[in-house]
Write a protein that holds these residues in place. Structure first.
Motif, mmCIF file in Angstrom:
data_model
loop_
_atom_site.group_PDB
_atom_site.id
_atom_site.type_symbol
_atom_site.label_atom_id
_atom_site.label_comp_id
_atom_site.label_asym_id
_atom_site.label_seq_id
_atom_site.Cartn_x
_atom_site.Cartn_y
_atom_site.Cartn_z
ATOM 1 N N LEU A 97 0.811 -1.216 0.000
ATOM 2 C CA LEU A 97 0.000 0.000 0.000
ATOM 3 C C LEU A 97 0.847 1.270 0.000
ATOM 4 N N SER A 98 2.158 1.106 0.021
ATOM 5 C CA SER A 98 3.061 2.262 -0.014
ATOM 6 C C SER A 98 3.237 2.750 -1.451
ATOM 7 N N PRO A 99 3.737 3.987 -1.632
ATOM 8 C CA PRO A 99 3.952 4.515 -2.991
ATOM 9 C C PRO A 99 4.793 3.562 -3.829
ATOM 10 N N VAL A 100 4.450 3.465 -5.099
ATOM 11 C CA VAL A 100 5.086 2.517 -5.998
ATOM 12 C C VAL A 100 6.593 2.754 -6.063
ATOM 13 N N ASN A 101 7.345 1.666 -6.137
ATOM 14 C CA ASN A 101 8.800 1.737 -6.291
ATOM 15 C C ASN A 101 9.142 2.629 -7.485
ATOM 16 N N SER A 102 10.051 3.567 -7.288
ATOM 17 C CA SER A 102 10.329 4.571 -8.323
ATOM 18 C C SER A 102 10.890 3.942 -9.597
ATOM 19 N N ASP A 103 11.726 2.904 -9.467
ATOM 20 C CA ASP A 103 12.269 2.248 -10.662
ATOM 21 C C ASP A 103 11.167 1.526 -11.436
ATOM 22 N N VAL A 104 10.256 0.888 -10.708
ATOM 23 C CA VAL A 104 9.130 0.215 -11.365
ATOM 24 C C VAL A 104 8.256 1.252 -12.066
ATOM 25 N N GLN A 105 8.033 2.362 -11.391
ATOM 26 C CA GLN A 105 7.221 3.431 -11.979
ATOM 27 C C GLN A 105 7.864 3.964 -13.265
ATOM 28 N N ASN A 106 9.172 4.156 -13.237
ATOM 29 C CA ASN A 106 9.877 4.629 -14.440
ATOM 30 C C ASN A 106 9.807 3.593 -15.557
ATOM 31 N N GLY A 107 9.872 2.318 -15.182
ATOM 32 C CA GLY A 107 9.765 1.265 -16.183
ATOM 33 C C GLY A 107 8.418 1.292 -16.884
ATOM 34 N N ILE A 108 7.343 1.525 -16.117
ATOM 35 C CA ILE A 108 6.003 1.626 -16.712
ATOM 36 C C ILE A 108 5.916 2.846 -17.623
ATOM 37 N N LYS A 109 6.486 3.956 -17.168
ATOM 38 C CA LYS A 109 6.458 5.179 -17.980
ATOM 39 C C LYS A 109 7.191 4.971 -19.303
ATOM 40 N N ASN A 110 8.366 4.343 -19.243
ATOM 41 C CA ASN A 110 9.160 4.148 -20.459
ATOM 42 C C ASN A 110 8.512 3.153 -21.412
ATOM 43 N N ALA A 111 7.842 2.133 -20.846
ATOM 44 C CA ALA A 111 7.261 1.091 -21.698
ATOM 45 C C ALA A 111 5.910 1.492 -22.264
ATOM 46 N N TRP A 112 5.114 2.207 -21.469
ATOM 47 C CA TRP A 112 3.724 2.450 -21.864
ATOM 48 C C TRP A 112 3.403 3.915 -22.134
ATOM 49 N N GLY A 113 4.265 4.807 -21.712
ATOM 50 C CA GLY A 113 4.044 6.219 -22.014
ATOM 51 C C GLY A 113 3.592 7.021 -20.807
ATOM 52 N N GLU A 114 4.180 8.202 -20.682
ATOM 53 C CA GLU A 114 3.903 9.058 -19.523
ATOM 54 C C GLU A 114 2.480 9.588 -19.522
ATOM 55 N N ASP A 115 1.889 9.712 -20.694
ATOM 56 C CA ASP A 115 0.542 10.287 -20.788
ATOM 57 C C ASP A 115 -0.560 9.231 -20.762
ATOM 58 N N GLU A 116 -0.159 7.964 -20.656
ATOM 59 C CA GLU A 116 -1.155 6.896 -20.712
ATOM 60 C C GLU A 116 -1.779 6.643 -19.334
ATOM 61 N N LEU A 117 -2.991 6.071 -19.354
ATOM 62 C CA LEU A 117 -3.737 5.842 -18.113
ATOM 63 C C LEU A 117 -3.034 4.857 -17.185
ATOM 64 N N PHE A 118 -2.319 3.891 -17.741
ATOM 65 C CA PHE A 118 -1.606 2.921 -16.907
ATOM 66 C C PHE A 118 -0.643 3.654 -15.978
ATOM 67 N N PHE A 119 0.217 4.467 -16.549
ATOM 68 C CA PHE A 119 1.207 5.189 -15.748
ATOM 69 C C PHE A 119 0.527 6.133 -14.751
ATOM 70 N N LYS A 120 -0.498 6.828 -15.196
ATOM 71 C CA LYS A 120 -1.155 7.816 -14.338
ATOM 72 C C LYS A 120 -1.885 7.185 -13.153
ATOM 73 N N ASN A 121 -2.311 5.931 -13.298
ATOM 74 C CA ASN A 121 -3.125 5.309 -12.252
ATOM 75 C C ASN A 121 -2.357 4.316 -11.378
ATOM 76 N N VAL A 122 -1.067 4.194 -11.595
ATOM 77 C CA VAL A 122 -0.258 3.336 -10.721
ATOM 78 C C VAL A 122 0.302 4.201 -9.594
ATOM 79 N N LYS A 123 -0.304 4.081 -8.420
ATOM 80 C CA LYS A 123 0.087 4.899 -7.271
ATOM 81 C C LYS A 123 0.826 4.090 -6.198
ATOM 82 N N THR A 124 0.495 2.816 -6.083
ATOM 83 C CA THR A 124 1.066 1.983 -5.015
ATOM 84 C C THR A 124 1.759 0.761 -5.613
#
Length: 622
Positions: A389-416
């Motif tokens: 329930l803690s904020p998402v790991n920053s490296d994992v978050q960056n991986g999602i951004k790089n793979a799926w796009g910073e403006d996409e809903l996946f990246f925007k809705n991954v908080k934990t």
């Protein structure tokens, strides 16, 4: 008895010194570790109680000589000691048959003993004693007497129902119980046992209606020692009664916590000691876990290191489970009838290995946290929940951004971390991985990341998934919104009125799910963890009739408090209570069980409806 054991323990400690004295008895100087006369006196005083006579080890030869030999041998007395039986007031024990009373009596013998140490007398007093034979008779008569008490009876061994017990079975059972030291004649079985119908809160009450039988008992020499009624009960009824009283005693006590053991592991492990698993994981896989660099997500290096980790994981699982899991197929189509926009089918394609690869960054982030975490609370489950329930790991978050796009809903809705774990399980940490989910609405459509998080497709609305919000809305059923706790048997924990974080059309079609089907396996595992007899449990069918469950958290002030409504006055879950908690436990209250013998359907009992047990998730005592 406790005093006797204490003295005998002290005597045992002195044995080495006594052995030395036997070898060097000419030495008049008493060694410091030799058995002292005071300890000998303490031993003899025990047998000045008529209820605790000294019993000879055997009956051959002169009984006075045997009494002296037994005392010397039991105390390992050296030749510095002299033991004599005086003729004054010496009496031999006598068995008085039951000429007037129902039960015969054994009159103790008396013996005046004189004990000297190095020629100086330190004891001149009497003790009570019995021959070996009369000692056995007395013990057996006491046992017979106990079977005449209101709340006790002779247990007929074997899985009989009361109606199957006849004189022959009763006679054989009595002879076996008393090792053929008595001859029994069963003249009548007057009443048959049953289980009382009413419950009781007193743990010392009996729940058995004992049967009665009239017997005559003689010694091997033909002396009648008992004639009258004793109580009796079958083994199935007695098993139910014993287990019920133990269960209710535990459920009404403050010592009602249990720690659930985890089966199937190469080490002994329980929910409260899961932190011991950290060292095992670190030893077995720590190197391959730490070798995966989360900052390299999306590169060949990450993929190669992940593949090495996955192979190592499979190898270790094969050591335990004797089977590889990576190639297990998960292919499945979920749906009934004909697929359509109003009746979509879910198609799963891939293997276990493919699914794990989808989640690779989140799995590695979790494992790296796991093997490096201190687990100060000793509560792995709580701290795991807090991690998810803690904020998402920053490296994992960056991986999602790089793979799926910073403006996409996946990246925007991954908080934990929980959001990333579930999102990656469905979509993968990069496009075009082997594991995928599809919808069949008459035509097969891939579940793309925009659709998953809310973007509409032609003819199909977006799912509007918010993983943490969805999971917490389900877990919130275990909070204070369920007054008195969750009903363990009847409450739907997928309450569509409270579900959040998913498209309304989806939640409105969720099935009803209760905890009822989990209760049988749970309590059959839990009850032995409470210290109850597992062998007895194996002879019983246990049914939970009612009960409630509360989730409890220990706050920063070390006070236990009930799990609070996380959606009170807020649309998104308030996770503060969970994230700040120091400990966590599960409290089962208002429990009521029905226990029935597997061998006698009439041997059944329903407990009180106020039993309480607590599942401890930490072994910390402070």
């Amino acid at each position: 008895m406790k005093k006797l054991l204490t003295i005998l323990s002290a005597l045992t400690i002195s044995m080495t010194g006594v052995t030395t004295v036997v070898a060097c008895h000419s030495n008049t100087q008493k060694p410091s570790d030799q058995l002292s006369p005071e300890k000998v006196k303490d031993f003899l005083k025990l047998y000045q109680d008529e209820k605790n006579p000294f019993i000879l080890s055997r009956d051959d030869g002169n009984q006075q000589n045997r009494l002296v030999k037994d005392i010397i041998q039991q105390l390992h007395l050296s030749s510095n000691y002299e033991v004599k039986v005086l003729e004054k007031d010496y009496e031999e024990p006598v068995l008085q048959g039951n000429t007037k009373a129902a039960m015969a009596t054994v009159n103790n013998g008396t013996a005046n003993l004189s004990l000297k140490y190095q020629g100086k007398e330190f004891w001149n007093d009497k003790i009570f004693w019995l021959t070996n034979e009369l000692g056995t008779v007395k013990t057996n008569l006491e046992k017979l007497t106990s079977f005449t008490a209101d709340n006790n009876g002779f247990v007929v061994p074997g899985q009989f129902t009361p109606d199957k017990i006849d004189s022959a079975i009763m006679t054989k059972a009595l002879k076996t119980q008393f090792k053929s030291s008595f001859n029994f004649t069963v003249s009548k079985i007057s009443a048959r046992p049953s289980v009382k119908g009413a419950t009781t809160k007193k743990s010392d009450d009996s729940i058995i209606n004992y049967g009665t039988t009239t017997i005559d008992v003689k010694t091997s020499k033909g002396i009648t020692v008992f004639s009258g009624e004793i109580n009796w009960v079958t083994e199935p009824i007695n098993t139910v009664a014993d287990f019920v009283m133990e269960l209710m005693g535990k459920g009404h006590s403050t010592n009602n916590g249990f720690d659930l053991q985890i089966p199937g592991l190469p080490i002994k492990l329980s929910l409260a000691t899961l932190y011991d698993f950290v060292g095992m994981i670190n030893t077995m896989m720590g190197h391959s876990i730490n070798l995966v660099d989360l900052s390299s997500i999306g590169t060949d290096k990450f993929d190669q290191n992940w593949a090495s980790f996955l192979a190592e994981l499979d190898k270790n699982i094969m050591t335990i489970a004797k089977v590889s899991i990576l190639d297990i197929s998960l292919n499945k189509t979920i749906g009934e009838g004909k697929p359509s926009t109003s009746n979509p089918f879910v198609i799963i394609e891939g293997t276990v290995g493919d699914l794990l690869t989808n989640m690779a960054p989140s799995i590695i982030a979790l494992l790296q946290w796991f093997i490096s975490n201190d687990f100060k609370s000793n509560n792995v489950i709580l701290e795991l929940i807090q991690f998810l329930l803690s904020p998402v790991n920053s490296d994992v978050q960056n991986g999602i951004k790089n793979a799926w796009g910073e403006d996409e809903l996946f990246f925007k809705n991954v908080k934990t971390n929980l959001d990333s774990l579930i999102g990656l399980a469905i979509l993968g940490y990069k496009p075009d991985l082997a594991f995928n989910l599809k919808l069949n609405i008459g035509a097969v459509l891939p579940i793309i990341q925009g659709f998953l998080f809310g973007k509409d497709l032609p003819l199909v609305k977006g799912l509007e998934l918010r993983p943490t919000k969805l999971i917490m809305s389900i877990l919130n059923e275990f909070s204070t919104i369920s007054k008195g706790g969750v009903d363990l048997l009847n409450q739907n924990i997928l309450n569509k009125d409270n579900i959040k974080g998913i498209l309304a059309d989806v939640k409105n079609n969720l099935p009803e799910v209760t905890l009822k089907n989990f209760m049988g396996p749970l309590w059959n595992t839990v009850l032995p963890s409470l210290g109850l007899n597992a062998n007895q449990l194996g002879q019983l069918n246990v049914e939970l009739l009612q009960g409630r469950l509360k989730v409890m958290f220990k706050n920063q002030s070390d006070q236990w408090e009930e799990f609070q409504d996380v959606f009170k006055n807020t649309e998104d879950p308030n996770l503060d209570q969970i994230l700040q908690a120091k400990d966590m436990k599960l409290q089962f209250t208002n429990l009521q069980f029905k226990l029935t013998s597997k061998h006698d359907p009439n041997a059944t009992f329903t407990t009180n409806n106020d039993l309480t047990f607590e599942m401890l998730l930490s072994d910390k005592t402070v």
